[in-house]
Scaffold this active site. Sequence first.
Site, short mmCIF file in Angstrom:
data_model
loop_
_atom_site.label_atom_id
_atom_site.label_comp_id
_atom_site.label_asym_id
_atom_site.label_seq_id
_atom_site.Cartn_x
_atom_site.Cartn_y
_atom_site.Cartn_z
N LYS A 163 -54.67 -45.36 28.50
CA LYS A 163 -55.35 -44.28 29.20
C LYS A 163 -56.84 -44.60 29.25
CE LYS A 163 -56.84 -40.35 27.06
NZ LYS A 163 -57.96 -40.43 26.15
N GLU A 215 -61.38 -31.64 16.54
CA GLU A 215 -62.05 -32.81 15.97
C GLU A 215 -63.41 -32.41 15.43
OE1 GLU A 215 -61.09 -36.68 18.17
OE2 GLU A 215 -61.43 -35.26 19.79
N ASP A 251 -59.61 -35.88 29.12
CA ASP A 251 -59.54 -36.77 27.95
C ASP A 251 -58.38 -36.39 27.02
OD1 ASP A 251 -60.70 -38.88 26.30
OD2 ASP A 251 -61.28 -37.27 24.91
N HIS A 284 -52.57 -36.13 25.98
CA HIS A 284 -52.04 -35.89 24.63
C HIS A 284 -51.45 -34.49 24.48
CE1 HIS A 284 -54.08 -39.56 23.94
NE2 HIS A 284 -55.26 -39.08 23.59
C1 BG6 Z 1 -58.50 -40.30 22.52
C2 BG6 Z 1 -59.63 -39.57 23.15
O1 BG6 Z 1 -57.49 -40.55 23.47
O2 BG6 Z 1 -57.96 -39.50 21.46
C3 BG6 Z 1 -60.70 -39.26 22.13
O3 BG6 Z 1 -60.18 -40.35 24.20
C4 BG6 Z 1 -60.12 -38.54 20.94
O4 BG6 Z 1 -61.76 -38.50 22.70
C5 BG6 Z 1 -58.89 -39.25 20.42
O5 BG6 Z 1 -61.11 -38.47 19.94
C6 BG6 Z 1 -58.19 -38.44 19.35
O6 BG6 Z 1 -57.19 -39.21 18.76
P1 BG6 Z 1 -56.75 -38.98 17.24
O7 BG6 Z 1 -55.63 -39.95 17.05
O8 BG6 Z 1 -57.95 -39.27 16.40
O9 BG6 Z 1 -56.32 -37.56 17.14
#
Ligand code: BG6
Length: 491
Positions: A148, A216, A235, A240
């Site tokens: 992505k 986050e 994003d 996700h």
């Molecule tokens: C990524 C995004 O796909 O996923 C980021 O581009 C984000 O902005 C990240 O921080 C989060 O992934 P994880 O695995 O840390 O939850």
Amino acid sequence: MVARVIPVDPFDLVVFGGTGDLSKRKILPGLYLRFLTGQMPPESRIIGAARSEMTDEAYRKLAAAALEEFVARDKQYKEAMGRFLDRLHYVAIDATGEGGWSQLAGLMRPGVVRAFYFSVAPALFGDLAERLHAHGIADQDSRIVVEKPFGRDLASARALNAVLAAHFEEHQIYRIDHYLGKETVQNLMAVRFANVLFEPLWNAHYVDHVQITVAETVGVGGRGAYYDKSGAMRDMVQNHMMQLLCLIAMEPPYKFDPNAVRDEKLKVIRALQPVAAEDIVRGQYRGKPGSEEGGKAEPSYLEDVGDAQSRTESYIALKAQVANWRWQGVPFYLRTGKKLRARTSEIAIVFKEAPHSIFGEEEGWKENVLAIRLQPNEGMNLRVMIKEPGPGGMRLTDVPLDMSFADALGEEGTDIPDAYERLIMDVIRGNQTLFMRGDEVEAAWAWTDPIIEGWEARGDRPRGYDPGSSGPEDALMLLHRDGRRWREIRG
Ligand code: BG6
């Protein structure tokens, strides 16, 4: 409990963008860790490919530094690292010209799985795909892996799909959404479809609403240039969070097969209703001044991206509806943001009251909640009501039926492989279950596009929120209005 490791077939994996950030952080460390468990057969090879000239030796050095930085200390075994690094090669390649391609063709071995990881800008996908064919490097069984962002709207995603489809069949294309590689995300399918307990309750008769939170603590930091063109909707939500929603909302597939699973997810995405303006709250984090007690100043979103006029959201909350029999009238509240109070990803299924309740709020009744924690402290927690112990009439209290995978499964519960480790091995195995199909990605954009176009046309500005908070105040209202409340964001 000791994890069972079934070795995959020997492979040659070419990583375009082999010297880039993703290779260093995820791909090479992930492969090393699989090598360590014996899953990556020793006769396999990884061929880094990038623009700059470099010897195999220099590439191994670069990879060694990446492993030292990104692999946990207690997994850094010198001898095994040495053996792993011996499996690495390098080819300087010109993605848009002819340089390096015959050398790469000469390196490929017959009789092993061929996979090509496109860890490069999407603008180069077409060039790479075309040259892999023109030079006879890719065959009928070769796989390509793409990352992505897969497009930034429906039109660009369609164009990318078309570019790839010109040279590869859908069964050869692995579109990564790393959330699907997370252990607990896959567990959603196990919990739903390997237990008879939940299924009868998993519908509009018993579920009041669903909350999906991905919070986050980090800001956009050094990724400001990319992020500001994207925002939380593109994003995180389009990919996700959409995947999480699908796994919760999908019908049981007729079998555990890549296309059967993806067919069911696609139906969910297609059933998503347009989202009204009043059902969306966007936010942007503010900055924080330094304090006299030594608290460090933190830049605002606008400072992070270097554009005082930016209207891109670093936070979004929205209310989605899946229009089908199972979910009629059950809102799915999604929220995700940067610089929030804690790092946590959680899905909460909030159940309705009993059809005829003999207890009320005065006895302390609360609804049942099944919370699935994706990270950190992966596990599940079911809130059930019991009687508060002691005399003094019937008073209720809630207790958690709490299962942390670490407690339940011991070392295997804590030693969870990174999403990339699993996903790359699935590519070699030829299993597409955890990868997005082209039509899924397009359907997700078809739902996302009008939402973004809507706020752009209205000229909406994101609301400010304080770093370390739960997001903008208005997001609270999104649920209050419906007589509901967000779950607390806790690490
Ligand atoms: C990524 C995004 O796909 O996923 C980021 O581009 C984000 O902005 C990240 O921080 C989060 O992934 P994880 O695995 O840390 O939850």
